[in-house]
Design a protein around this motif. Structure first.
Motif, PDB file in Angstrom:
ATOM      1  N   LYS A 170      53.539  73.100  69.526  1.00  0.00           N
ATOM      2  CA  LYS A 170      53.325  74.467  69.031  1.00  0.00           C
ATOM      3  C   LYS A 170      52.818  74.466  67.588  1.00  0.00           C
ATOM      4  O   LYS A 170      51.807  75.075  67.272  1.00  0.00           O
ATOM      5  N   THR A 172      51.647  72.017  65.699  1.00  0.00           N
ATOM      6  CA  THR A 172      50.365  71.315  65.544  1.00  0.00           C
ATOM      7  C   THR A 172      49.213  72.205  66.004  1.00  0.00           C
ATOM      8  O   THR A 172      48.165  72.274  65.345  1.00  0.00           O
ATOM      9  N   ASP A 312      45.301  63.916  76.347  1.00  0.00           N
ATOM     10  CA  ASP A 312      44.813  62.566  76.020  1.00  0.00           C
ATOM     11  C   ASP A 312      45.805  61.480  76.404  1.00  0.00           C
ATOM     12  O   ASP A 312      45.413  60.389  76.766  1.00  0.00           O
ATOM     13  N   GLU A 338      45.474  64.250  68.474  1.00  0.00           N
ATOM     14  CA  GLU A 338      46.254  64.747  67.341  1.00  0.00           C
ATOM     15  C   GLU A 338      45.386  65.304  66.219  1.00  0.00           C
ATOM     16  O   GLU A 338      45.865  66.019  65.358  1.00  0.00           O
TER      17      GLU A 338
END
Ligand SMILES: Nc1nc2c(ncn2[C@@H]2O[C@H](COP(=O)(O)OP(=O)(O)O)[C@@H](O)[C@H]2O)c(=O)[nH]1
Ligand SMILES: [Mg+2]
Length: 360
Positions: A170, A172, A312, A338
């Motif tokens: 959330k 990120t 990923d 990320e």
């Protein structure tokens, strides 16, 4: 000779000053891990002239659906390599069904897809490419024909709530989205509504700072609904277009915490602006468990869309189809990594092609 020495000394001094001023402008190591991106992003970003202190690492090696879905694709690649153009439709469709279950599409949906595939393959060619393209068409047709745009609301500020269990991504996602929207010229306020953990406010404030956006936070342990209310109030006063509201992660079976979420939603409607999206953030590595989360959160707070993160690292990417086709909730955004540029609008074509792979 003396002039030459003097000139040399001056040159060295000039070089030193230039290096120092560059270091000052680009505070190496001050970015949170997630902003450094994948690969030699920082260096390339600066070469590309992304600007001083720019939060968006412009030249990050952008993740693609094909690259990010490699783990989910593995079983499909093996399946297509095994298909030799002979054999029976029954055998091939059974193998497809098993592979769909491995990708976490879910048994009932996998069976239904295999059933339809049986029909479309009957009487036709059974080579790997034909099976792949028939399956691709079958999968693409089962995604919703839905509006996947992110609504920021007609009434300023739009309020977007991010909800979900712990660790799904959330905070990120808010960071990535804030940077993206700010880069487009949207005025963003972030509400640090996860008051449960002290570190959560710090984490979201680092993201907001990197994105160069406004942040409203409260004391640790403060009522999250009131922090979010204050943030919306503040956003209205300073003319923000949207408030991205972080919330604490919670298990969908904890009644009191789900009640707290209902309260947050109610209170968020009361201030300036209105709730334009409630995004449920689901970690793709949890596969079918994401469905249970979606059901419970959907009942509690009328979820408007899903953010499917960590595609990923997941071998269970098929859950995207299960979420859409079983629950009727559109996947709006996906996390493919990320890095800052790893949040993408959901693209059905690219997703299915990435999942099934092309033929070599
Ligand atoms: N690989 C990958 N990691 C992600 C993605 N989104 C979030 N994460 C990571 O997941 C972890 C938890 O994220 P966080 O935003 O703190 O989750 P929250 O508890 O829901 O706020 C962090 O280490 C993130 O870097 C993604 O799309 N891909
Ligand atoms: Mg968080």
């Amino acid at each position: 000779m003396e002039y030459l020495v003097l000139a040399l000394v001056l040159l060295v001094l000039l070089g030193f000053v230039t290096v120092r001023s560059r270091r000052g402008r680009v505070p190496a190591g001050s970015q949170p891990e997630a902003l450094r991106g994948e690969g030699p992003a920082g260096e390339v970003g600066r070469e590309a002239g992304s600007g001083e202190g720019a939060p968006v690492a412009a030249a990050v090696v952008e993740p693609t659906y094909a690259g990010s879905l490699s783990r989910s694709r593995g079983p499909f690649s093996q399946l297509f390599a095994r298909i030799k153009g002979q054999g029976e439709v029954e055998t091939v469709t059974r193998q497809v069904e098993e592979t769909l279950i491995l990708a976490d599409v879910g048994p009932a949906l996998a069976e239904a897809i295999a059933g339809d595939l049986r029909g479309s393959l009957a009487g036709g060619s059974l080579d790997a490419e034909s099976v792949r393209s028939a399956l691709a068409a079958e999968l693409k047709g089962r995604f919703l024909d839905a509006d996947r745009t992110l609504h920021l609301g007609d009434q300023k500020p739009g309020v977007v709530l991010f909800v979900g269990v712990n660790g799904t991504g959330k905070t990120t996602t808010i960071g990535k989205l804030a940077a993206h929207l700010a880069g487009e010229g949207t005025k963003v306020t972030v509400a640090a509504g996860d008051t449960f953990r002290a570190a959560a406010t710090e984490q979201v404030s680092i993201w907001a700072e990197q994105a160069g956006v406004d942040l409203v936070s409260g004391q640790a342990g403060a009522d999250p609904a009131s922090v979010i209310f204050d943030a919306i109030d503040h956003a209205g006063a300073i003319g923000s277009d949207v408030v991205l509201c972080d919330t604490a992660g919670r298990l969908q079976n904890k009644g009191n915490l789900m009640e707290e979420l209902r309260k947050i939603r109610r209170v968020a409607e009361k201030g300036a602006g209105s709730v334009s999206e409630v995004l449920l953030v689901i970690d793709a590595t949890t596969g079918q468990n994401g469905l249970a989360q979606a059901r419970a959160f959907g009942e509690a707070v009328a979820v408007t869309g899903v953010v499917l993160t960590k595609l990923d690292g997941s071998s269970k990417g098929g859950v995207a189809l299960a979420i859409e086709s079983t629950l009727g909730l559109p996947v709006k955004l996906v996390g493919l990594g990320e890095g800052l540029g790893a949040l993408k609008p959901f693209d059905v074509e690219a997703f299915v092609d990435g999942l099934l792979g092309g033929m070599d």
